[in-house]
Design an enzyme around this catalytic site. Structure first.
Site, PDB file in Angstrom:
ATOM      1  N   ASN A  96      38.373  23.897  40.638  1.00  0.00           N
ATOM      2  CA  ASN A  96      39.738  23.613  40.167  1.00  0.00           C
ATOM      3  C   ASN A  96      39.743  22.680  38.958  1.00  0.00           C
ATOM      4  O   ASN A  96      40.372  21.625  38.957  1.00  0.00           O
ATOM      5  CB  ASN A  96      40.609  23.054  41.305  1.00  0.00           C
ATOM      6  N   ASP A 305      34.078  15.700  49.552  1.00  0.00           N
ATOM      7  CA  ASP A 305      35.325  16.054  48.863  1.00  0.00           C
ATOM      8  C   ASP A 305      35.675  14.982  47.828  1.00  0.00           C
ATOM      9  O   ASP A 305      36.826  14.559  47.712  1.00  0.00           O
ATOM     10  CB  ASP A 305      36.477  16.264  49.850  1.00  0.00           C
ATOM     11  N   HIS A 309      40.867  10.419  41.055  1.00  0.00           N
ATOM     12  CA  HIS A 309      42.065  10.261  40.228  1.00  0.00           C
ATOM     13  C   HIS A 309      42.085   8.806  39.782  1.00  0.00           C
ATOM     14  O   HIS A 309      41.593   7.925  40.505  1.00  0.00           O
ATOM     15  CB  HIS A 309      43.329  10.585  41.033  1.00  0.00           C
TER      16      HIS A 309
HETATM   17  O1  DOR Z   1      43.010  15.842  48.166  1.00  0.00           O
HETATM   18  C1  DOR Z   1      42.429  16.731  47.568  1.00  0.00           C
HETATM   19  N1  DOR Z   1      42.175  16.638  46.266  1.00  0.00           N
HETATM   20  N2  DOR Z   1      42.050  17.832  48.236  1.00  0.00           N
HETATM   21  C2  DOR Z   1      41.572  18.920  47.598  1.00  0.00           C
HETATM   22  O2  DOR Z   1      41.246  19.873  48.244  1.00  0.00           O
HETATM   23  C3  DOR Z   1      41.514  18.944  46.124  1.00  0.00           C
HETATM   24  C4  DOR Z   1      41.314  17.577  45.632  1.00  0.00           C
HETATM   25  C5  DOR Z   1      41.426  17.446  44.133  1.00  0.00           C
HETATM   26  O3  DOR Z   1      40.865  18.279  43.422  1.00  0.00           O
HETATM   27  O4  DOR Z   1      42.045  16.489  43.660  1.00  0.00           O
END
Ligand code: DOR
Length: 449
Positions: A96, A305, A309
């Protein structure tokens, strides 16, 4: 004449499929060439590992490194720097990004951008879309591909495949295990009004356990019908864990250190939007069942994961704040601390963080300490007591939800194909290469086209 080595790891306690033993490891050309008692005179360089444990290199099979497109949050260099500072020797990166990794060109661009620039080895997931569904059987076999990733519920970015028809089409045509973010998109959309402005704790109410369970039930049903193997990422609820325990022939299971360690409501009270992630952090009853799954073997693997940010982005007002938290650097110390506390054994930690990745994804020559395998090691001091601090974090995000946590068990060295990528907090030269897979293209086929 006796075999000689480029580098020798001497005097450490090696934790391996054979058990735990004080043995030396001789490495040549990035490969393990001998395990046993080896004299230092046979090696160009000797690393003194006395008092330390040498584990098979930790492979984190779920990270988001944001390049291309969101390099203000992270890039392949900074994310992999965080990885090796935390003892991680290889990562599988998520699609992504912007543009997303949904084509052969986008995948090749990531492989090129990572080679020799990332500090650890790497592979990239190919994101599924309605448009590329027919191409996935080829895309999943390209060099550097970790397999297919489906967002069955939307999260950061706009990748989403949530209709039965496309899911079935993908499940019945791809050959490798498919990794899936499992939350029920229609329910998430219906319940948007559950979110309360300025109250991130409503995130866990909005993306509720039913959304996760219904989605996982559906995925299991469709995968079974199609004869597919699926991998449910970051399982967060007790109900899913119970359900998955009855479906181990079809599905493998990932949990994250944060779902095993943080609980609501305490996490939101202490961390606010920093605790906001998808699927959300849950309450103690769910967490107890995640630990039950881990103890009983239902859980196959731990992934961080890592979803960085910036603090500025997290400082907005919920729900305008992004979901996700950094984690690739804290996976090892947080989970080793659980080992110290007796929550799991060191052998189980090793299986969850290295052998499992090899088994689930068919990695070639990584995931165990054996002659002929890559010399990837996570070297740890199980006695070291440290406090995790934001200042230690190598990610561009510059923060961790575990700041202030006192842990016992710390990564001292990260060895990637015999090369010291990190030693006592100092970085070596970046030398990352793509991870190889048994199900990849036969040699030469990529060139032949
Ligand atoms: O909290 C999340 N952030 N879950 C995800 O599956 C994607 C991820 C992101 O890419 O920020």
């Amino acid at each position: 004449m006796a075999e000689t080595f480029d580098i020798l790891f001497k005097g450490g306690t090696v934790v391996n499929h054979t058990g735990e033993a004080p043995v030396d490891i001789g490495v040549r050309d990035g490969q393990i060439r001998a395990i046993g008692t080896i004299d230092a005179s046979r090696a160009g360089r000797t690393v003194d590992a006395r008092g330390l444990h040498i584990l098979p290199g930790v492979i984190d099979t779920q990270v988001h490194f944001r390049e291309p497109g969101m390099e203000h949050k992270e890039d392949l260099e900074s994310g992999s720097r965080a990885a090796v500072l935390g003892g991680v020797t290889a990562v599988f990166e998520m699609p992504n990004t912007s543009p997303p990794t949904t084509s052969a060109e986008a995948l090749a661009a990531k492989v090129a951008a990572g080679t020799g620039r990332m500090h650890c080895d790497f592979a990239f997931f190919v994101g599924a879309t309605h448009e590329n569904a027919g191409d996935l059987p080829q895309l999943e076999l390209l060099p550097g591909a970790a397999g297919v990733k489906i967002f069955a519920g939307s999260s950061t970015g706009n990748l989403l495949v949530d209709d039965d028809e496309t899911l079935t089409r993908i499940f019945s045509t791809i050959r490798r295990r498919c990794s899936i973010h499992s939350e029920w998109e229609a329910r998430l959309r219906e319940r948007l009004s559950v979110r309360r402005v300025g109250d991130p704790s409503s995130h866990s109410e909005w993306r509720d356990p039913v959304a996760a369970l219904n989605s996982t039930e559906r995925l299991l049903r469709l995968a079974r019908a199609a004869g597919a193997r699926i991998h449910i990422l970051h399982v967060s609820t007790g109900e899913e864990m119970t359900l998955l325990s009855h479906n181990k022939d079809v599905a493998t299971v990932e949990v994250t250190p944060q779902h095993l360690t943080l609980v609501v409501p305490e996490a939101y009270e202490r961390l606010g939007t920093k605790a906001q992630q998808n699927p959300p952090i849950r309450d103690r009853a769910h967490q107890d069942l995640l630990w039950w799954g881990l103890e009983q073997g239902v859980v196959d693997i731990i992934g961080s994961d890592h979803a960085p940010h910036t603090l500025e982005e997290k400082a907005g007002t919920y729900p305008a704040t992004p979901s996700g938290m950094p984690g690739v650097q804290t996976l090892v110390p947080v989970m080793l601390d659980h080992v110290t506390r007796g929550d799991l054994t060191l052998a189980r930690f090793v299986d969850l963080t290295s052998a499992a990745a090899q088994r689930l994804f068919g990695i070639t020559c990584k995931g165990r300490i054996a002659v002929g395998y890559d010399a990837d090691f996570t070297i740890v001091d199980l006695k070291a007591e440290r406090v995790i601090e934001d200042a230690w974090i190598g990610s561009k995000a510059g923060w961790t939800p575990f700041a202030g946590r006192k842990v016992q068990g710390w990564p001292i060295g990260t060895v990637v194909r015999g090369h010291l990528a990190m030693w006592e907090g100092e970085l070596g030269q970046a030398a990352g290469q793509p991870v190889r897979f048994g199900e990849g293209l036969p040699q030469g086929a990529a060139q032949r086209g």
